[in-house]
Design an enzyme around this catalytic site. Structure first.
Site: not given
Length: 414
Positions: A157, A212
């Site tokens: 990430d 997201d």
């Protein structure tokens, strides 16, 4: 004589420095031969966020087998954020002892015993998005640890990365994984900010193209400093990226929300279908232990999965669209084509697709077909009543419900 000795000494220092330098040259390229089709599996984040533990992960592995998902092609059981404990005095990371008391190696062994693979999560920054220890400054230690545990997949990430450049940071972790020597699929989760499709092909096996996903069909969730995107918004953001995808390097529009409750059965079908059409990784994000029959039928539709996993590895594209009804096409191996009619509107839409008036040309894949000269048999891959007798000699006539999809597979008539 002194000059000769000095010259020889200087030469030996120079050669020694060169040799030493060679020892520290890094290999910034990913492991080859992995993810030659889009990865298929499950990830914990969409449903469970930080509520992860070893018992749940074991149960998900069991469910992946018992529900038929493994037989349908799903391979990876991926633990997302918040599995982390502390680093020890030497800097090595350990899993949370309360949540993973048996240790990650034992968990990997269990998942492997099911014929599946285990994935894990870290972050290029000092902390993960969930506030756990990130890998910044510990990349090579973490890679060695993952190799020792037997990890097969790493989602990496991009939170808390102040001052870092994405390309360099991801090259560091891929060099660390390569040095550790254990083949691992690297999922670049940089959210598309620094255009990973421009530099990620040799660094990772897939890269996130957006922020997201949000569990809705057609909406935006505004968190103030950042936004999450509904299924249709994510789909729209893939425009212009298909030329970068192919075997071993995939555009990643984020994980699936199929079966998480907010989408209707038709929206689940449309979501799953469009991820298949754009050759996206199929990473389920629901609770595999309590799936409805309808959810299982969506996630294990082998004909839709075959479109996604087609060995040609070409991402589909939108052929046309009007009034919320879009036609998407995807070239497949052996001259086959997939055609999807996606209804984004709030009402049912009639389809009258006259093949004789439609020629498909894919400038990127250098493939095309003319229905006036080539006849195809038609298989409706969601319609259980389909008999496979239709051909492209006659127009395809049908109706697609609101927020639903019809998908056809065309095979050259022999």
């Amino acid at each position: 004589m002194k000059k000769l000795i000095y010259s020889l000494f200087a030469l030996s220092l120079s050669l020694g420095a060169m040799a030493q330098g060679d020892n520290y040259v890094q290999d910034y390229t990913k492991f080859q031969g992995l993810a030659l089709t889009p990865p298929m599996g499950w990830n914990s984040w969409n449903k469970f966020a930080c509520n992860v533990d070893e018992n749940m992960v074991r149960q998900m592995a069991d469910a992946m087998v018992s529900t038929g998902m493994k037989d349908a092609g799903y391979t990876y059981i991926n633990i997302d954020d918040c599995w982390h404990g502390d680093r020890d005095a030497k800097g090595f990371i350990h899993p949370d002892a309360k949540r993973f008391p048996s240790g990650m190696k034992a968990l990997a062994d269990y998942v492997h015993s099911k014929g599946l693979k285990l994935g894990i999560y870290s972050d290029a920054g000092s902390q993960t998005c969930g506030g756990r220890p990130g890998s910044r400054g510990y990349e090579f230690q973490d890679a060695l640890t993952y190799a020792e545990w037997g990890i097969d997949y790493l989602k990496y990430d991009w939170c808390n990365t102040e001052g870092l450049k994405a390309e360099g940071a991801y090259k560091t972790i891929t060099a660390a994984l390569k040095k550790a020597g254990h083949p691992i699929v690297l999922s670049i989760c940089e959210w598309g900010t620094d255009k990973p499709w421009d530099w990620g092909q040799n660094v990772g096996h897939l890269w996130r193209t957006t922020g997201d996903i949000y569990n809705c069909f057609d909406c935006i969730k505004d968190h103030g400093t950042w936004k999450a995107w509904g299924v249709m918004q994510i789909l729209d953001k893939q425009e212009g990226l298909r030329q970068f995808a192919g075997p071993g390097h995939w555009n990643d529009p984020d994980m699936l929300e199929v079966g998480n409750g907010a989408l209707t059965p038709g929206e689940d079908r449309a979501h799953f279908t469009m991820w298949a059409m754009i050759a996206a990784p199929l990473i389920a994000g629901n609770d595999l232990r309590s799936m409805s029959k309808e959810t299982v039928e969506v996630l294990t539709n082998k004909e839709v999965i075959a479109i996604n996993q087609d060995k040609l590895g070409v991402q589909g594209f939108k052929l046309n669209g009007a009034d919320g009804l879009e036609t998407w096409v995807k070239p497949l191996a052996n001259g086959d084509w997939a055609i999807a009619f996606l209804n984004r509107s709030d009402k049912a839409q009639k389809i009258n697709f006259d093949w004789a008036k439609q020629n498909i040309k894919d400038d990127i894949a250098k493939l095309e077909t003319s229905f006036s000269t080539t006849t195809y048999t038609i298989k409706n891959v969601w319609d259980k009543k389909d008999k496979g007798a239709a051909t492209t000699k006659k127009a395809f006539v049908g109706e697609v419900a609101s927020h639903d999809v019809i998908v056809l597979r065309l095979t050259k008539k022999k």
